[in-house]
Design an enzyme around this catalytic site. Structure first.
Site, PDB file in Angstrom:
ATOM      1  N   GLU A 104     -57.475 -40.968   2.383  1.00  0.00           N
ATOM      2  CA  GLU A 104     -58.075 -40.535   1.056  1.00  0.00           C
ATOM      3  C   GLU A 104     -56.930 -41.033   0.006  1.00  0.00           C
ATOM      4  O   GLU A 104     -55.690 -40.452  -0.089  1.00  0.00           O
ATOM      5  CB  GLU A 104     -58.389 -39.000   1.154  1.00  0.00           C
ATOM      6  CG  GLU A 104     -59.560 -38.715  -0.275  1.00  0.00           C
ATOM      7  CD  GLU A 104     -59.545 -37.289  -0.278  1.00  0.00           C
ATOM      8  OE1 GLU A 104     -59.806 -36.860  -1.584  1.00  0.00           O
ATOM      9  OE2 GLU A 104     -59.200 -36.505   0.607  1.00  0.00           O
ATOM     10  N   SER A 153     -42.951 -36.832   1.983  1.00  0.00           N
ATOM     11  CA  SER A 153     -42.032 -36.627   0.808  1.00  0.00           C
ATOM     12  C   SER A 153     -42.089 -37.523  -0.344  1.00  0.00           C
ATOM     13  O   SER A 153     -42.249 -38.676  -0.032  1.00  0.00           O
ATOM     14  CB  SER A 153     -40.698 -36.178   1.144  1.00  0.00           C
ATOM     15  OG  SER A 153     -39.799 -37.189   1.668  1.00  0.00           O
ATOM     16  N   GLY A 196     -51.657 -30.352  13.780  1.00  0.00           N
ATOM     17  CA  GLY A 196     -50.532 -30.235  14.608  1.00  0.00           C
ATOM     18  C   GLY A 196     -49.463 -31.619  14.425  1.00  0.00           C
ATOM     19  O   GLY A 196     -49.692 -32.203  15.580  1.00  0.00           O
TER      20      GLY A 196
END
Lengths: 396, 381
Positions: free
Chosen positions: A244, A381, A127
């Site tokens: 990661e 992005s 969320g």
């Protein structure tokens, strides 16, 4: 300078390959190759297979059930997994929340939630994004107000991947609206079955149901579900996003996709010749293959740096940008390769396409191409990544 | 897996880097670029004495390194300082002689700094590496060479030229190309020397019945093309590594400019339009670096389609990225990037011109495709 893996690492690779050969269902591998949606059961079965082997949570310490792999072993596993077209482990619990709890969670939270991630008791979703907080994540507005030993949550989350399968969601919520953007945010674990939680599907342009909206109306959340300290959520969120960095380039996925592209162009016949022999198409393929070859080494350089303990810098943003561009270009070429046969938009038929004609109609290539546009949008992005790269190097 | 250079190569990099930053500052480089020879013979002699020429060759022929990563380290440093001394012709002639065999003494002299040039390209040949129309005919025990060579790098300053000439066959046939060593003042050989846009000189050469003794033949018509291919393989790796060195410097200069150039009251690096162009350039440079690492590793595997494919992948990448870095660096510098005075413009010119040597990005993309097909066929067969 030596690009080779050690004999021990190569033996480990063989072990991973043997495991995948033995345990990966061909039906699942085929769906992964064609970019088709897996069922909840297929995901859960794959998690259970990895869990039985002790390989489900590569980055967790051994004491919490991790396999004790080095950075390089974890990278080898992920590479081979992708080449074999085994599913990606659903990342939200194992790869995202797990490390946050291990670092910032209470003893009680670790004891309760971590084993449940491993044995499949819980399916977590994320969320984070909201209608007004996409790339600008720090502007989340979902409110959590303390009420005795509970928080009352009101607001909306969106782009919640596979939320339809989830029973738990971890949320960034605003607990201190008077504080500046990043400072009033807390990290809260919410049971999806709580009264006031409503999930609505979002249908994507490829027809898939991959993401959802989640609405919170006076949802009561026990205060013990707060991770770490109140108003420190942004710190944990950032940790989660940078945790990661070795799988981010998706080299294994791109290699697998390129190999599928080679199969497709060998079977596509135009003017009596395979498309693979068309000079313009061959040039398009060679360009992306070279870029992928280079990326494989760039990715290994980043992994080697991570293995030697250096702090992540701009490199993970670099390999995210270029890795996703490569992946998108390959799916674009598979779509192009099919020519007019890319248009048919058919329901999932499953199974192995046996001939050239079957490829056309079972390809799913255009849908996969459109679905892959997400790669340069999510996880920060590619424009946000370019901001990060530039800020790190230019410093302005 | 280890992306650090070993101790010897780190030392090689440091000593060469230090020598160049002490003795080959940009103004000295520019002076060398404008002298009659197109390089500075005194500095070349020093570089050879210090062993930087020998480091390009194996100990079997009198050098002391010569591996793919040795070439990478050397040429990366040369690229950083925009060195125009004749390292590349020396490497290529030496490698051709090494591949042809039987020229140990001569290779030894080259390691010691003897100045050589490779006269292979011909007018009208463009990038076709196998095309040779210059002829060699036997007359008694002598060879008579006739024809034309062009764009021969650093020919005017060379003591010896290695010249390719055809004894038999069609212009594009791999068989029938022999290699001859010719003294720079041989009778019948006319040099027309000219400067290059990226520094250094090249020459066009006309050969009119140049009469050579039998010992001038250093690679037989059967072996000549194979020797040239080994020279080219080394040359491709060298140019690609040189480009990465030059890119790193062009990048640093441009990053510094974005930090310090103020317009509209702020450093121009605070504008996202420029930040994103820079981010793309940085990504491409790291990809180019990886391509050269791949090529250097493949180079040590020896002659094979896989090696040649990796070299073409690198040269293709370098051609594409080199141009991008050159154009973007100039654009981000604005007007000052257009000036001769600014070192950056010379880095940009070199980066673009490296693309014009030994095949451009289109040539190497095609070669990459061809090698891929051959590898696929040999895997099937």
């Amino acid at each position: 300078m030596d690009l080779r893996f050690t004999p021990e690492q190569e033996m480990f690779r063989e072990e991973v390959r043997a495991f995948l050969r033995e345990h990966l269902s061909p039906v699942v591998a085929d769906k992964v190759r064609l970019g088709r949606e897996l069922t909840k059961q297929e995901h859960e079965e794959w998690h259970a297979i990895l869990h039985r082997k002790g390989w489900l949570a590569p980055h967790w310490p051994v004491e919490f059930g991790g396999p004790g792999w080095s950075v390089i072993e974890a990278a080898i596993f992920d590479h081979e997994r992708a080449l074999a077209r085994a599913p990606l482990t659903i990342p939200f619990g194992i790869s995202m929340l797990g490390p946050v709890l291990i670092k910032y969670g209470s003893e009680q939270q670790k004891r309760h939630w971590l084993p449940r991630m491993l044995d499949g008791s819980d399916w977590w979703c994320q969320g984070y994004s909201e209608p007004g907080a996409g790339s600008d994540l720090a502007s989340v507005r979902t409110r959590a107000v303390r009420d005795g030993d509970h928080f009352i949550v009101n607001g909306q989350k969106t782009w919640t991947t596979l939320g339809q399968h989830a029973n738990m969601i971890f949320c960034l919520v605003r607990t201190d609206p008077s504080a500046k953007a990043q400072q009033g945010i807390s990290f809260l674990l919410v049971d999806m079955a709580s009264p006031g939680v409503e999930l609505r599907p979002i249908r994507l342009l490829d027809g898939s149901h991959e993401v959802n909206e989640v609405f919170f109306t006076d949802v009561r959340v026990p205060a013990e579900n707060l991770v770490g300290e109140e108003s420190q959520g942004w710190t944990y969120a950032k940790y989660l996003l940078t945790y990661e960095r070795t799988g981010i380039a998706g080299v294994g996925e791109s290699l697998a996709a390129f190999s599928w592209l080679q199969t497709v162009v060998a079977r596509q016949i135009e003017n009596g010749r395979p498309l693979a022999e068309d000079p313009l198409f061959a040039a398009r393929m060679a360009r992306v293959e070279i870029d992928l070859d280079n990326m494989q080494t760039t990715n290994l350089r980043v992994i080697a740096a991570a293995a030697s303990g250096s702090a992540p810098g701009a490199e993970s943003s670099m390999i995210k940008v270029r890795g996703t561009e490569i992946r998108q270009e390959i799916t674009s070429l598979i779509r192009r390769a099919l020519g007019p046969a890319a248009r048919p938009f058919l329901a999932d038929t499953g199974g192995e396409p046996a001939s050239g004609a079957d490829i056309c109609h079972a390809s799913h290539a255009a849908a996969e191409y459109f679905n892959m546009r997400k790669m340069s949008i999510f996880g920060g992005s590619n424009e946000i990544q370019r901001n990060i790269i530039s800020k790190t190097i230019v410093g302005l | 897996m280890d992306f650090q250079h070993n101790g010897d190569r780190q030392l090689l990099r440091e000593t060469l880097g230090r020598f160049l930053s002490d003795r080959y500052r940009f103004d000295i480089r520019q002076k060398a670029a404008e002298n009659d020879l197109g390089f500075d013979p005194e500095i070349w002699r020093e570089l050879a004495e210090l062993g930087f020429v020998g480091a390009m060759f194996d100990s079997r022929v009198g050098g002391f390194a010569g591996g793919g990563f040795d070439l990478l380290v050397i040429f990366e440093q040369l690229g950083r300082s925009l060195v125009i001394e004749p390292f590349l012709p020396t490497l290529m002639v030496g490698r051709a002689l090494e591949a042809a065999g039987g020229q140990a003494e001569l290779v030894g002299a080259i390691v010691g700094g003897k100045r050589v040039a490779l006269a292979h390209d011909e007018p009208g040949g463009r990038y076709a590496f196998g095309r040779v129309t210059t002829t060699a005919r036997a007359e008694g025990d002598r060879w008579i060479l006739s024809g034309a060579k062009c764009c021969v790098a650093q020919a005017a300053g060379a003591d010896l030229l290695l010249i390719s000439a055809r004894t038999r066959g069609m212009p594009d046939a791999p068989d029938g190309i022999a290699l001859f060593l010719v003294e720079h003042d041989a009778s019948g050989m006319a040099l027309q020397d000219y400067p290059n846009i990226d520094g250094g000189n090249s020459a066009d050469i006309r050969l009119t019945d140049v009469s050579l003794p039998p010992e001038a033949l250093v690679a037989s018509p059967h072996d000549g093309f194979g020797a040239l291919k080994e020279a080219r393989a080394a040359g491709l790796l060298a140019l690609s590594a040189e480009a990465v060195g030059a890119m790193d410097v062009a990048r640093d200069m441009t990053v510094e400019y974005l930090r310090t150039r103020v317009q509209f009251g702020v450093p121009i690096g605070s504008f996202q339009a420029l930040q994103h162009r820079m981010a793309t350039m940085l990504i491409e440079i790291e990809q180019a670096r990886s391509a050269v690492i791949n090529a250097a590793a493949a180079f040590d595997e020896g002659p094979s389609h896989a090696r040649d494919r990796a070299l073409s992948a690198a040269k293709y990448t370098i051609g594409r990225v080199g141009c991008l870095v050159a154009e973007e660096s100039i654009q981000m510098h604005g007007g000052i990037g257009m000036t001769w005075e600014l070192p950056l413009s010379h880095y940009a010119k070199r980066l673009v011109m490296i693309g014009h040597m030994l095949g451009d990005e289109d040539v190497h993309l095609q070669e990459y495709i061809n090698f891929s097909r051959r590898i696929a066929m040999s895997n099937v067969g």
